[in-house]
Design a protein around this motif. Structure first.
Motif, PDB file in Angstrom:
ATOM      1  N   ASN A  76       0.847  -1.214   0.000  1.00 53.66           N
ATOM      2  CA  ASN A  76       0.000   0.000   0.000  1.00 53.66           C
ATOM      3  C   ASN A  76       0.876   1.254   0.000  1.00 53.66           C
ATOM      4  O   ASN A  76       0.609   2.226  -0.705  1.00 53.66           O
ATOM      5  N   TYR A  77       1.933   1.239   0.804  1.00 56.64           N
ATOM      6  CA  TYR A  77       2.803   2.423   0.885  1.00 56.64           C
ATOM      7  C   TYR A  77       3.601   2.618  -0.397  1.00 56.64           C
ATOM      8  O   TYR A  77       3.804   3.739  -0.852  1.00 56.64           O
ATOM      9  N   GLN A  78       4.031   1.487  -1.006  1.00 53.47           N
ATOM     10  CA  GLN A  78       4.774   1.593  -2.276  1.00 53.47           C
ATOM     11  C   GLN A  78       3.852   2.163  -3.361  1.00 53.47           C
ATOM     12  O   GLN A  78       4.262   3.027  -4.146  1.00 53.47           O
ATOM     13  N   ALA A  80       4.250   5.691  -5.468  1.00 48.51           N
ATOM     14  CA  ALA A  80       4.222   5.759  -6.940  1.00 48.51           C
ATOM     15  C   ALA A  80       3.206   6.794  -7.405  1.00 48.51           C
ATOM     16  O   ALA A  80       3.456   7.571  -8.341  1.00 48.51           O
ATOM     17  N   THR A  81       2.052   6.846  -6.738  1.00 43.43           N
ATOM     18  CA  THR A  81       1.013   7.823  -7.106  1.00 43.43           C
ATOM     19  C   THR A  81       1.513   9.248  -6.862  1.00 43.43           C
ATOM     20  O   THR A  81       1.321  10.143  -7.700  1.00 43.43           O
ATOM     21  N   ILE A  82       2.152   9.464  -5.729  1.00 45.23           N
ATOM     22  CA  ILE A  82       2.661  10.821  -5.420  1.00 45.23           C
ATOM     23  C   ILE A  82       3.734  11.218  -6.436  1.00 45.23           C
ATOM     24  O   ILE A  82       3.766  12.346  -6.925  1.00 45.23           O
ATOM     25  N   LYS A  83       4.581  10.255  -6.791  1.00 52.02           N
ATOM     26  CA  LYS A  83       5.630  10.560  -7.781  1.00 52.02           C
ATOM     27  C   LYS A  83       5.003  10.930  -9.122  1.00 52.02           C
ATOM     28  O   LYS A  83       5.403  11.909  -9.761  1.00 52.02           O
ATOM     29  N   ASP A  84       3.988  10.170  -9.525  1.00 49.21           N
ATOM     30  CA  ASP A  84       3.307  10.465 -10.800  1.00 49.21           C
ATOM     31  C   ASP A  84       2.686  11.850 -10.771  1.00 49.21           C
ATOM     32  O   ASP A  84       2.770  12.609 -11.733  1.00 49.21           O
ATOM     33  N   MET A  91       5.960   3.486   5.685  1.00 43.66           N
ATOM     34  CA  MET A  91       5.668   4.668   4.865  1.00 43.66           C
ATOM     35  C   MET A  91       6.961   5.429   4.545  1.00 43.66           C
ATOM     36  O   MET A  91       7.192   5.873   3.423  1.00 43.66           O
ATOM     37  N   THR A  92       7.819   5.546   5.540  1.00 43.59           N
ATOM     38  CA  THR A  92       9.086   6.261   5.332  1.00 43.59           C
ATOM     39  C   THR A  92       9.955   5.522   4.321  1.00 43.59           C
ATOM     40  O   THR A  92      10.536   6.142   3.416  1.00 43.59           O
ATOM     41  N   GLN A  93      10.029   4.194   4.466  1.00 50.56           N
ATOM     42  CA  GLN A  93      10.813   3.413   3.493  1.00 50.56           C
ATOM     43  C   GLN A  93      10.335   3.684   2.071  1.00 50.56           C
ATOM     44  O   GLN A  93      11.125   3.829   1.153  1.00 50.56           O
ATOM     45  N   ALA A  94       9.017   3.736   1.906  1.00 50.17           N
ATOM     46  CA  ALA A  94       8.460   3.929   0.555  1.00 50.17           C
ATOM     47  C   ALA A  94       8.696   5.349   0.041  1.00 50.17           C
ATOM     48  O   ALA A  94       8.901   5.547  -1.160  1.00 50.17           O
ATOM     49  N   LEU A  95       8.678   6.332   0.955  1.00 50.13           N
ATOM     50  CA  LEU A  95       8.709   7.726   0.509  1.00 50.13           C
ATOM     51  C   LEU A  95      10.116   8.327   0.432  1.00 50.13           C
ATOM     52  O   LEU A  95      10.321   9.326  -0.259  1.00 50.13           O
ATOM     53  N   LEU A  96      11.095   7.725   1.113  1.00 52.14           N
ATOM     54  CA  LEU A  96      12.449   8.305   1.075  1.00 52.14           C
ATOM     55  C   LEU A  96      12.975   8.499  -0.356  1.00 52.14           C
ATOM     56  O   LEU A  96      13.550   9.551  -0.658  1.00 52.14           O
TER      57      LEU A  96
END
Ligand code: NAP
Length: 250
Positions: A84-86, A90-94, A137-142
């Motif tokens: 879910n966090y990954q 990806a959505t935020i990056k897009d 969440m941090t792992q996914a967003l770093l």
């Protein structure tokens, strides 16, 4: 961890212009106020929380005040998985290309009880929502925070995250873990453009506080709005050199 206060910080009106900032627990309490304030100072805010109606109300408040159009991510940290966090990253990056700020604010108090009465489920929920969720969440967003010119990662602790107190069982343990996680990341990323710091809000007029102290007069407490100078300082570029510091917001 060094302790610092910036209560009197005065932010310039466009401090957060062009910044994309994610706030967890943005529907209520301190997180709601942080989201409104970041938007007021120019940020595009990503509102994450579990109660969609509350997030929508904050969204409307930001739009009505003329702020940049926010985004909403409905997510319950209790059940969210690494995938879910990954997907979220990806959505935020897009949509935004990067992330400039992440305020880990969502949290639960858990049941206050004698240590020997702590229930396993309550302990597990506290650790899941207050520690494991923010870790994943941090792992996914770093990686998308590294795409920003400079990024601010902020964890929320508590007085009982630095000094254990009788009957604060699961919550206190989870906040010690939060401070430990922040120190590990701050050290590992100290040579990068990502800074990691901790905020201790102190006693604040929210529903979490009134649950912990039902007999207390809420008017004797600071409001979330009164804490905002510290939150703004940490998200703005004037804190770029601050890393591995615990900020007392009061
Ligand atoms: P609050 O009013 O209870 O708000 C907590 C927020 O977190 C709410 O928006 C809540 O969503 C969200 N949340 C809770 N569980 C969640 C989950 N499983 N998934 C997603 N979102 C979830 O608390 P607060 O007083 O503003 O506290 C904010 C932070 O400051 C917390 O980390 C707290 O430990 C810390 N803190 C507060 C005080 C204080 O005196 N208030 C003192 C020290 C530290 P819903 O609205 O949908 O429930």
């Amino acid at each position: 961890m060094q302790i610092k206060t910036v209560h009197d910080y005065q932010a310039s009106p466009e401090l957060l212009k062009n910044k994309v900032i994610l706030v967890t627990g943005a529907g209520d309490g301190i997180g709601r106020q942080a989201a409104l304030t970041f938007a007021e100072y120019g940020a595009t805010v990503i509102l994450l929380g579990r109660t969609v109606a509350k997030l929508e109300a904050v969204y409307d408040e930001i739009e009505n005040a003329g702020g940049a159009t926010p985004a909403i991510i409905p997510l319950d940290l209790k059940g969210a998985t690494a995938q879910n966090y990954q997907d979220m990253a990806a959505t935020i990056k897009d949509q935004f290309g990067r992330l400039d700020g992440l305020l880990h604010n969502a949290g639960i108090l858990s049941i206050l009880s004698p240590f020997n009465h702590i229930e396993e489920d309550d302990f597990r929920d506290s650790m899941q929502i207050n520690v494991t969720g923010p870790m994943l969440m941090t792992q996914a967003l770093l990686p998308i925070m590294q795409l920003a010119d400079s990024a601010s990662l902020v964890f929320t602790s508590s007085g009982v995250g630095r000094k254990g107190r009788a009957y604060w069982g699961s919550y206190s343990v989870s906040k010690f873990a939060t401070e430990g996680m922040a120190q590990v990341i701050a050290d590992e990323y100290s040579t990068t453009t990502i800074r990691t710091n901790v905020i201790n809000p102190g006693a604040t007029r929210t529903s979490m506080r009134s649950k912990a102290y039902p007999g207390e007069d809420p008017k004797a407490l600071k409001t979330p709005l009164e804490l905002m100078p510290t939150y703004l300082y940490l998200m703005g570029d004037e804190s770029t050199k601050d890393n591995n510091i615990c900020f007392d917001a009061q």
